[in-house]
Design a protein around this motif. Structure first.
Motif, PDB file in Angstrom:
ATOM      1  N   ASP A  86       8.595  -4.558   5.302  1.00  0.00           N
ATOM      2  CA  ASP A  86       9.939  -4.668   4.722  1.00  0.00           C
ATOM      3  C   ASP A  86      11.024  -4.119   5.648  1.00  0.00           C
ATOM      4  N   PHE A  87      11.200  -4.806   6.763  1.00  0.00           N
ATOM      5  CA  PHE A  87      12.184  -4.396   7.756  1.00  0.00           C
ATOM      6  C   PHE A  87      13.574  -4.209   7.156  1.00  0.00           C
ATOM      7  N   HIS A  95       0.837  -0.107   8.561  1.00  0.00           N
ATOM      8  CA  HIS A  95       1.666   0.829   9.323  1.00  0.00           C
ATOM      9  C   HIS A  95       2.520   0.142  10.390  1.00  0.00           C
ATOM     10  N   ILE A  96       2.237  -1.125  10.669  1.00  0.00           N
ATOM     11  CA  ILE A  96       2.977  -1.817  11.725  1.00  0.00           C
ATOM     12  C   ILE A  96       3.550  -3.160  11.280  1.00  0.00           C
ATOM     13  N   PRO A 152       2.131  12.653   5.786  1.00  0.00           N
ATOM     14  CA  PRO A 152       1.076  11.654   5.952  1.00  0.00           C
ATOM     15  C   PRO A 152       1.582  10.212   5.830  1.00  0.00           C
ATOM     16  N   GLY A 153       0.692   9.287   6.098  1.00  0.00           N
ATOM     17  CA  GLY A 153       1.013   7.866   6.023  1.00  0.00           C
ATOM     18  C   GLY A 153       1.123   7.323   4.619  1.00  0.00           C
ATOM     19  N   HIS A 154       0.592   8.036   3.660  1.00  0.00           N
ATOM     20  CA  HIS A 154       0.656   7.629   2.249  1.00  0.00           C
ATOM     21  C   HIS A 154       0.701   8.896   1.401  1.00  0.00           C
ATOM     22  N   LEU A 183       0.819  -1.214   0.000  1.00  0.00           N
ATOM     23  CA  LEU A 183       0.000   0.000   0.000  1.00  0.00           C
ATOM     24  C   LEU A 183       0.854   1.265   0.000  1.00  0.00           C
ATOM     25  N   TYR A 184       2.141   1.102  -0.253  1.00  0.00           N
ATOM     26  CA  TYR A 184       3.069   2.240  -0.365  1.00  0.00           C
ATOM     27  C   TYR A 184       2.982   3.166   0.852  1.00  0.00           C
TER      28      TYR A 184
END
Length: 164
Positions: free
Chosen positions: A32-33, A56-57, A145-147, A11-12
């Motif tokens: 993707d740690f 997000h987590i 923002p988150g995206h 979700l980028y």
């Protein structure tokens, strides 16, 4: 303050690495740690999350284990911020406001020309209340923002009335 955006996952999601001097924090380690870890070149002293949606987590457990951290706790006094509870997208949505730098990490609360959906565990009235509350903050805050791309809070305030 230096901010690096690492876009991760299907979700980028914007994962941010925020550095001050020789320390950094990670905000929203979505997935993707290994990709995130490659971008870190300072001591990791904290990890903040804006809400608990998987995008997000996804790498949170790996981050906490690798750097011996607790979620939403920072082992440094270099990072001065306030936590803004802004339910709506989810009941646990938070933004992190770095007043001195005038930077706000909003997760999925406010985007460039949009706001977060409320049908994934959120609430429309909570979102309206959160938007009304955030209006008290200065217009010149830089929103991360988150995206998607960053924006300026004053520009986004112009669109709030269209959302409710």
């Amino acid at each position: 303050m230096e901010i690096k955006n690492v876009v991760v996952g299907e979700l980028y999601t914007n994962c941010y690495i925020v550095t001050i001097d020789d320390e950094c924090i990670i905000i929203d380690p979505g997935a993707d740690f290994n990709k995130i870890k490659k971008e870190i070149n300072k001591k990791v002293v904290g990890c903040l999350i804006t809400h608990t949606h998987d995008d997000h987590i996804g790498a949170l457990d790996d981050v906490l284990k690798e750097y011996n951290l607790e979620v939403n706790k920072i082992k440094s006094n270099k990072f001065n911020y306030s936590i803004i509870n802004n339910p709506g997208h989810t009941s646990d949505s938070k933004s992190y406001y770095f007043d001195r730098e005038k930077i706000m990490f909003t997760g999925d609360f406010i985007f460039y020309r949009s706001i977060g959906r409320t049908d994934l565990g959120g609430n429309n009235q909570d979102m309206i209340n959160s938007l009304e509350m955030i209006k008290q903050y200065p217009d010149d805050i830089y929103v991360l923002p988150g995206h998607g791309p960053s924006t300026i809070l004053g520009e986004e305030k112009k669109y709030f009335s269209y959302y409710y």
